[in-house]
Design a protein around this motif. Structure first.
Motif, mmCIF file in Angstrom:
data_model
loop_
_atom_site.group_PDB
_atom_site.id
_atom_site.type_symbol
_atom_site.label_atom_id
_atom_site.label_comp_id
_atom_site.label_asym_id
_atom_site.label_seq_id
_atom_site.Cartn_x
_atom_site.Cartn_y
_atom_site.Cartn_z
ATOM 1 N N ASP A 180 14.889 -4.274 -7.540
ATOM 2 C CA ASP A 180 14.237 -4.622 -8.812
ATOM 3 C C ASP A 180 14.655 -6.015 -9.270
ATOM 4 O OD1 ASP A 180 12.897 -2.024 -9.462
ATOM 5 O OD2 ASP A 180 14.949 -1.288 -9.393
ATOM 6 N N ARG A 181 15.949 -6.289 -9.166
ATOM 7 C CA ARG A 181 16.449 -7.584 -9.600
ATOM 8 C C ARG A 181 15.844 -8.710 -8.764
ATOM 9 N NH1 ARG A 181 21.469 -7.188 -7.908
ATOM 10 N NH2 ARG A 181 22.420 -6.344 -9.810
ATOM 11 N N ALA A 182 15.825 -8.516 -7.438
ATOM 12 C CA ALA A 182 15.288 -9.541 -6.553
ATOM 13 C C ALA A 182 13.813 -9.807 -6.836
ATOM 14 C CB ALA A 182 15.481 -9.118 -5.097
ATOM 15 N N GLU A 183 13.070 -8.731 -7.088
ATOM 16 C CA GLU A 183 11.644 -8.891 -7.370
ATOM 17 C C GLU A 183 11.420 -9.628 -8.681
ATOM 18 O OE1 GLU A 183 7.684 -8.922 -6.960
ATOM 19 O OE2 GLU A 183 9.133 -8.320 -5.449
ATOM 20 N N LEU A 184 12.192 -9.275 -9.714
ATOM 21 C CA LEU A 184 12.039 -9.924 -11.016
ATOM 22 C C LEU A 184 12.399 -11.414 -10.933
ATOM 23 C CD1 LEU A 184 11.414 -9.737 -13.986
ATOM 24 C CD2 LEU A 184 13.743 -8.940 -14.410
ATOM 25 N N LEU A 185 13.505 -11.729 -10.260
ATOM 26 C CA LEU A 185 13.916 -13.128 -10.118
ATOM 27 C C LEU A 185 12.896 -13.919 -9.308
ATOM 28 C CD1 LEU A 185 17.754 -12.679 -9.509
ATOM 29 C CD2 LEU A 185 16.621 -13.492 -11.591
ATOM 30 N N LYS A 894 4.569 -6.395 4.365
ATOM 31 C CA LYS A 894 4.528 -7.858 4.418
ATOM 32 C C LYS A 894 3.207 -8.380 3.867
ATOM 33 C CE LYS A 894 5.072 -11.673 7.747
ATOM 34 N NZ LYS A 894 3.760 -12.307 7.545
ATOM 35 N N ALA A 895 2.093 -7.743 4.274
ATOM 36 C CA ALA A 895 0.782 -8.168 3.782
ATOM 37 C C ALA A 895 0.676 -7.982 2.273
ATOM 38 C CB ALA A 895 -0.318 -7.385 4.500
ATOM 39 N N ALA A 896 1.236 -6.884 1.758
ATOM 40 C CA ALA A 896 1.203 -6.634 0.317
ATOM 41 C C ALA A 896 2.025 -7.667 -0.439
ATOM 42 C CB ALA A 896 1.710 -5.221 0.022
ATOM 43 N N LYS A 897 3.149 -8.061 0.124
ATOM 44 C CA LYS A 897 4.009 -9.033 -0.544
ATOM 45 C C LYS A 897 3.357 -10.405 -0.602
ATOM 46 C CE LYS A 897 8.889 -9.839 -1.136
ATOM 47 N NZ LYS A 897 10.233 -9.413 -0.726
ATOM 48 N N HIS A 899 0.163 -10.789 -0.944
ATOM 49 C CA HIS A 899 -1.020 -10.665 -1.807
ATOM 50 C C HIS A 899 -0.647 -11.115 -3.222
ATOM 51 C CE1 HIS A 899 -4.316 -8.834 -4.052
ATOM 52 N NE2 HIS A 899 -4.952 -8.637 -2.907
ATOM 53 N N PRO A 900 -1.511 -11.836 -3.924
ATOM 54 C CA PRO A 900 -1.185 -12.302 -5.284
ATOM 55 C C PRO A 900 -0.817 -11.185 -6.253
ATOM 56 C CG PRO A 900 -3.172 -13.379 -4.466
ATOM 57 C CD PRO A 900 -2.822 -12.323 -3.466
ATOM 58 N N ASN A 901 -1.390 -9.992 -6.064
ATOM 59 C CA ASN A 901 -1.114 -8.874 -6.989
ATOM 60 C C ASN A 901 0.128 -8.075 -6.626
ATOM 61 O OD1 ASN A 901 -3.478 -9.621 -8.194
ATOM 62 N ND2 ASN A 901 -4.680 -7.921 -7.408
ATOM 63 N N ARG A 902 0.704 -8.317 -5.452
ATOM 64 C CA ARG A 902 1.835 -7.527 -4.971
ATOM 65 C C ARG A 902 1.548 -6.021 -5.063
ATOM 66 N NH1 ARG A 902 6.677 -10.521 -4.899
ATOM 67 N NH2 ARG A 902 6.140 -12.691 -4.618
ATOM 68 N N PRO A 903 0.508 -5.523 -4.425
ATOM 69 C CA PRO A 903 0.190 -4.085 -4.537
ATOM 70 C C PRO A 903 1.308 -3.227 -3.963
ATOM 71 C CG PRO A 903 -1.065 -5.098 -2.762
ATOM 72 C CD PRO A 903 -0.405 -6.216 -3.496
ATOM 73 N N LYS A 904 1.445 -2.030 -4.512
ATOM 74 C CA LYS A 904 2.427 -1.067 -4.011
ATOM 75 C C LYS A 904 1.977 -0.534 -2.651
ATOM 76 C CE LYS A 904 1.970 1.470 -7.663
ATOM 77 N NZ LYS A 904 2.091 2.595 -8.607
ATOM 78 N N VAL A 905 2.947 -0.231 -1.801
ATOM 79 C CA VAL A 905 2.663 0.426 -0.524
ATOM 80 C C VAL A 905 3.365 1.779 -0.552
ATOM 81 C CG1 VAL A 905 2.903 0.342 1.974
ATOM 82 C CG2 VAL A 905 2.481 -1.764 0.698
ATOM 83 N N LEU A 906 2.578 2.857 -0.509
ATOM 84 C CA LEU A 906 3.107 4.212 -0.618
ATOM 85 C C LEU A 906 2.797 5.003 0.643
ATOM 86 C CD1 LEU A 906 2.032 5.099 -4.275
ATOM 87 C CD2 LEU A 906 4.244 4.257 -3.520
ATOM 88 N N LEU A 907 3.573 6.070 0.837
ATOM 89 C CA LEU A 907 3.311 7.011 1.917
ATOM 90 C C LEU A 907 2.918 8.353 1.333
ATOM 91 C CD1 LEU A 907 6.326 6.305 4.305
ATOM 92 C CD2 LEU A 907 4.060 5.275 4.330
ATOM 93 N N LEU A 908 2.212 9.149 2.109
ATOM 94 C CA LEU A 908 1.883 10.518 1.707
ATOM 95 C C LEU A 908 2.576 11.480 2.651
ATOM 96 C CD1 LEU A 908 -1.892 10.542 0.790
ATOM 97 C CD2 LEU A 908 0.072 10.396 -0.700
ATOM 98 N N LYS A 909 3.229 12.492 2.062
ATOM 99 C CA LYS A 909 3.880 13.514 2.889
ATOM 100 C C LYS A 909 2.861 14.328 3.663
ATOM 101 C CE LYS A 909 8.084 14.326 0.190
ATOM 102 N NZ LYS A 909 8.804 15.315 -0.642
#
Length: 934
Positions: A180-185, A894-897, A899-909
């Motif tokens: 969280d800290r790294a992303e905010l900075l 990597k592709a999400a990072k 992206h200008p919006n930084r979309p979340k990348v989730l998994l489904l069980k």
């Protein structure tokens, strides 16, 4: 006071001429209505608070409110008792014979009994009001702290913003916030675009939003990247006060005593042409932000930053709506939680001592940093390891939360979340979560139906009342409850409350006598209004000595109940009966259940295999859920229930409907209120299908088509569906959902459906080489789910012409080659593709311009599969199958990072291909936190 407000409509209902009440009785009711309104007004005035921060209620006021709660309960019991007796009497005298002398005498006795009750209640009102006036006049301004009495609760004194929100007091060595800290900075340091950027940090109280913002603020103030910086707290302050404080922080020479408009001008002058960094902690309303944001210049090529923290999702969305970034706080995982608890609980001199057995308390804290810190400090303050252990603390957590100074911060957070809810309805809806065990996922739709049955909310919103959906959305928006399972179209299916909030709800429910628990041999009061049984303890007769069950409004059983609880002859006023998890329920209990004439919500499970005809007695029943039962045949009498709105299960229909019956006459007159029929199995020849045309309020229909010997003619079923989807060209038809499983019959049953037709949601499960023609002509279609073994190119190209479609889900073994072109699916917001073979479509650059969510659920997905997500300008979330390889997962991260919006990348069980009301909640897909780019 809110509870009394909820009582008033029922008092009005008693004045209805249908009850033939004596004029004097009506006069007493009018008196009660007027008197209660005055008392409510007086109580509300006494508890009115300025800027949301009030002194705790006086001891006299607390007793006064307890007095009024007892009075309100008495009035409610009286009203419901009258309605119960009237319903029973109406049922007895419903024959065609003339009213007998005995019936008339019974009515007079009822009037006399009611008159006596009202006189008693009238005296209680007068005495309560006199006591209030007498003692509040004698002891004005007397204040003391109250926690256990919910009616007397208001916001506790909140620490001044200068101390509670001072970034200097927050520790630098936080636990579990590295990502969280790294992303905010990184967001603060990002050079593109070089214009003002607002970063909103949102999450439930106590998740560490302020600490994270303080960490970033302290780092940036020590650097030289920003020319001006300031930290202000917005909690319990007007916009003018926040702006005044901000101006003083920027320029100590300014006093900040002007109005809000002038303060905005002064701040803009101070910040013009300068690179600034501002933190606004704990914004609470959108209006507050709208008034504040105009103070900030939006000079280009400077790169100023504003960080706001809030507990409210809609406020966070508003803050970062233009060129912003939203960071949602998550709870700590098990390892970080244990590390933080040990760090706070164990003094340094015991660093090599065996760590406490913290499994139970970690479960209570549920990854909430504030809970872990305060509990750890409590353990250390009480002399760990020689003081109370974690198990003792868990057993007495309610007591310590209420009385121990070390836990005061946690207590304030919980009280604030509860008392800040506007109105009685939301507080009652939140407390109702106490009916469920802590680990039990709560189905959203079932919860909403129970709120309605209890009368907490209204079926439709008005200027003064919330509907059930709006109430749920408010609790979600405030992050007080969290989703567990979310469907592909972003709708919450199951939810729960956070760990410490569950403890608080449990405590509040007990202290208000809102819910009575029988769990692990703990039992409470004589008068029970809502009863929840869970755990391994079976209730026997000895446990219930002296306890009156006739006043119970809601009963929920999780496990075995015992003969005493399942003796339904003891109950009179039940409105909600949840027995789908009751292990010792059987068909013999249904006889007495059918005598619960005020029942509105009934869910059955266990060994129930057959519903009796006497279910027709439940004239007030609004929701019947037999999904977890063994009921295979639904008696036709159910469809004659005048108030029934939701019927859930998977059943066949009785053949008796072919005969001329009262139910058939009832339906043919258009009296049915049924909105949800999900659903029934049909072989296409049931006589019931002819009667569906009369269900003009039906909004959700689910049908399983099953073939049987000789069932080759599907004309009746086709006509019933045709009638359901008929487009009458009304402007506001609303939602209309159809789900068809036709694996057991020919697709010809739907191929001949004709326009005009209207559906907002359609689910088709079967084998169809071509898209049924009626689908392309559907007006209003926003959601479409198709499940088959294979989808052809022609079918997929036909889908792309559905110009109003917002959500599309495709479930198949494979897709034929298909290109999503620029002009295809122009309004699509969410796309979900579930495949066995990774034959995903090619997406042209510029296609799907408004896509928000992309779900590619195939365990054999390799890499990005030639999908360029940077073309999706509005993308917020990407979901992958949990079985994809780590390399594929990393490529998407990597592709999400990038992206200008930084979309979340989730998994489904797991993947829910049915996506139906009938699906067992335990098998529904569940999103799990993976590598995310938040």
């Amino acid at each position: 006071s809110g509870f009394i407000k909820a009582i008033l409509p029922r008092l009005f209902s008693l004045v209805n001429d249908k009850l033939n009440l004596h004029k004097g009785v009506k006069g007493d009711i009018d008196f009660l209505i007027k008197e209660l309104r005055m008392i409510v007004g007086a109580i509300d005035d006494d508890l009115s608070v300025e800027h949301g921060a009030a002194a705790a209620a006086a001891a006299v006021q607390t007793l006064c409110m307890e007095d009024l709660r007892e009075l309100a309960h008495g009035i409610e019991d009286c009203i419901d008792g009258v309605l119960y007796r009237a319903a029973r009497e109406q049922r007895r005298s419903s024959s065609l014979l003339p009213r007998t002398v005995r019936a008339t005498k019974k009515l007079l006795q009822t009037n006399q009994h009611l008159a006596q009750e009202l006189q008693r209640l009238k005296r209680m009102v007068e005495e309560a009001n006199q006591r209030k006036q007498r003692y509040t006049a004698a002891a004005p301004g007397q204040h003391g702290q109250v926690y256990s009495s919910a009616a007397a609760q208001v916001d506790e004194p909140w620490p001044s913003c200068s101390s509670a929100s001072d970034p200097r007091i927050h520790e630098a060595d936080l636990v579990g916030v590295d990502a969280d800290r790294a992303e905010l900075l990184e967001q603060l340091a990002e050079r593109q675009p070089e214009q003002l950027k607002v970063i909103a940090i949102v999450g439930f109280c106590g998740l560490g939003k302020t600490a994270l913002a303080a960490e970033a603020y302290n780092r940036e103030t020590r650097g030289g990247r920003f020319e001006r910086h300031a930290w202000v707290c917005a909690a319990h302050r007007s916009a003018r006060e926040v702006l005044g404080e901000l101006l003083r922080r920027i320029d100590a020479a300014c006093h900040g005593d002007s109005d809000a408009g002038q303060l905005c001008v002064d701040i803009r002058q101070q910040l013009e042409k300068k690179r600034y960094f501002i933190v606004i902690d704990d914004i609470q309303t959108e209006d507050q932000w709208k008034s504040i944001k105009s103070a900030f210049p939006t000079d280009k090529d400077i790169g100023s930053r504003i960080v706001v923290t809030t507990t409210i999702q809609s406020v966070a969305n508003a803050c970062c709506s233009a060129n912003g970034y939203l960071h949602k706080m998550s709870r700590l995982d098990k390892n970080c939680s244990k590390q933080l608890l040990s760090k706070k609980a164990c003094p340094e001199r015991y660093s090599h001592y065996k760590q406490p057995d913290s499994a139970a308390i970690l479960k209570k804290c549920d990854g909430q940093p504030l809970a872990l810190v305060t509990i750890g400090e409590f353990l250390q303050a009480n002399g760990w390891p020689t003081g109370p252990n974690c198990e003792d603390l868990c057993n007495r957590l309610h007591y310590h939360l209420e009385n121990d100074k070390t836990l005061e911060r946690m207590r304030r957070v919980l009280v604030r979340n509860y008392t800040s809810l506007p109105g009685h309805a939301l507080k009652a809806c939140l407390l109702y979560f106490g009916m469920f065990p802590s680990d039990h996922p709560i189905r959203r739709k079932s919860l909403l139906r129970r709120w309605l049955a209890e009368g907490f909310v209204e079926p439709v919103s008005s200027s003064s009342n919330l509907d059930s959906t709006a109430a749920f959305d408010v609790l979600m928006d405030r992050n007080i409850i969290e989703p567990i399972n979310v469907s592909n179209n972003d709708k919450v299916k199951t939810c729960q409350t956070y760990g410490m909030m569950r403890e608080f709800i449990s405590h509040m429910s007990i202290s208000q006598n809102f819910v009575t628990f029988f769990c692990d041999d703990k039992f409470l009061p004589k008068y029970v209004r809502r009863l929840s049984l869970h755990g391994d303890t079976v209730v026997n007769g000895d446990n219930f000595n002296g306890i009156d069950l006739s006043l119970v409004r809601s009963l929920a059983v999780f496990g075995e109940a015992g003969t005493t609880v399942l003796d339904f002859s003891k109950y009179q006023l039940l409105r909600v009966l949840d027995l789908e998890k009751c292990d010792d329920l059987n068909d013999d209990h249904l006889k007495e259940i059918c005598n619960l004439v005020l029942l509105k919500y009934l869910s059955l499970g266990g060994n129930i295999s057959k519903l009796p005809k006497d279910i027709a007695k439940l004239k007030d029943l609004e929701a019947l859920d037999v999904r977890r039962s063994k009921v295979k045949i639904m008696p036709v009498e159910v469809f004659g229930l005048p108030c029934l709105i939701h019927l859930l299960g998977k059943f066949k229909l009785s053949d008796k409907v072919k005969q001329k019956t009262e139910v058939q006459e009832f339906l043919s007159k258009g009296k049915s209120n049924l909105q949800t029929l999900a659903g029934f199995a049909s072989n296409g020849s049931e006589g019931f299908l002819h009667l569906m045309r009369y269900m003009n309020k039906l909004r959700k229909l689910k049908i399983w088509c099953t073939s049987s010997a000789g069932s080759t003619d599907w004309t009746d079923l086709r006509e019933a569906i045709q009638q359901f989807i008929l487009d009458e060209k009304e402007a506001n038809i609303g939602t209309r959902s159809l789900s068809l499983h036709f694996t057991g019959c020919s697709e010809d049953a739907i191929n001949s459906l004709k326009e005009p037709c209207y559906l907002s949601s359609l689910k088709l499960h079967g084998n169809f080489p071509q898209l049924p023609q009626f689908v392309t002509s559907l007006r209003g279609l926003k959601e479409l789910c198709l499940s088959s073994t294979k989808f052809t190119t022609g079918l997929l190209e036909a889908l792309s012409n559905l110009s109003y479609l917002q959500y599309l889900k495709l479930v198949a073994d494979e897709l034929e080659k298909f290109i999503i072109k620029v002009q295809g699916f122009p309004r699509l917001l969410r796309l979900c593709i579930v495949l066995q073979c990774p034959t995903f479509p090619v997406i042209e650059e510029g296609a799907l311009p408004f896509l928000v969510t992309l779900q590619l659920l195939c365990k054999d997905l390799h890499g990005l599969s030639d999908i360029q997500i940077e073309c999706f300008k509005h993308l917020q979330e990407v979901t992958l199958h949990s079985g994809v390889t780590p390399a594929t997962r990393q490529e998407w991260v990597k592709a999400a990072k990038e992206h200008p919006n930084r979309p979340k990348v989730l998994l489904l069980k797991s993947v829910d291909t049915a996506e139906s009301e009938h699906t067992d909640v335990d098998s529904v897909m569940e999103a799990v936190k993976s590598e995310t780019t938040e």
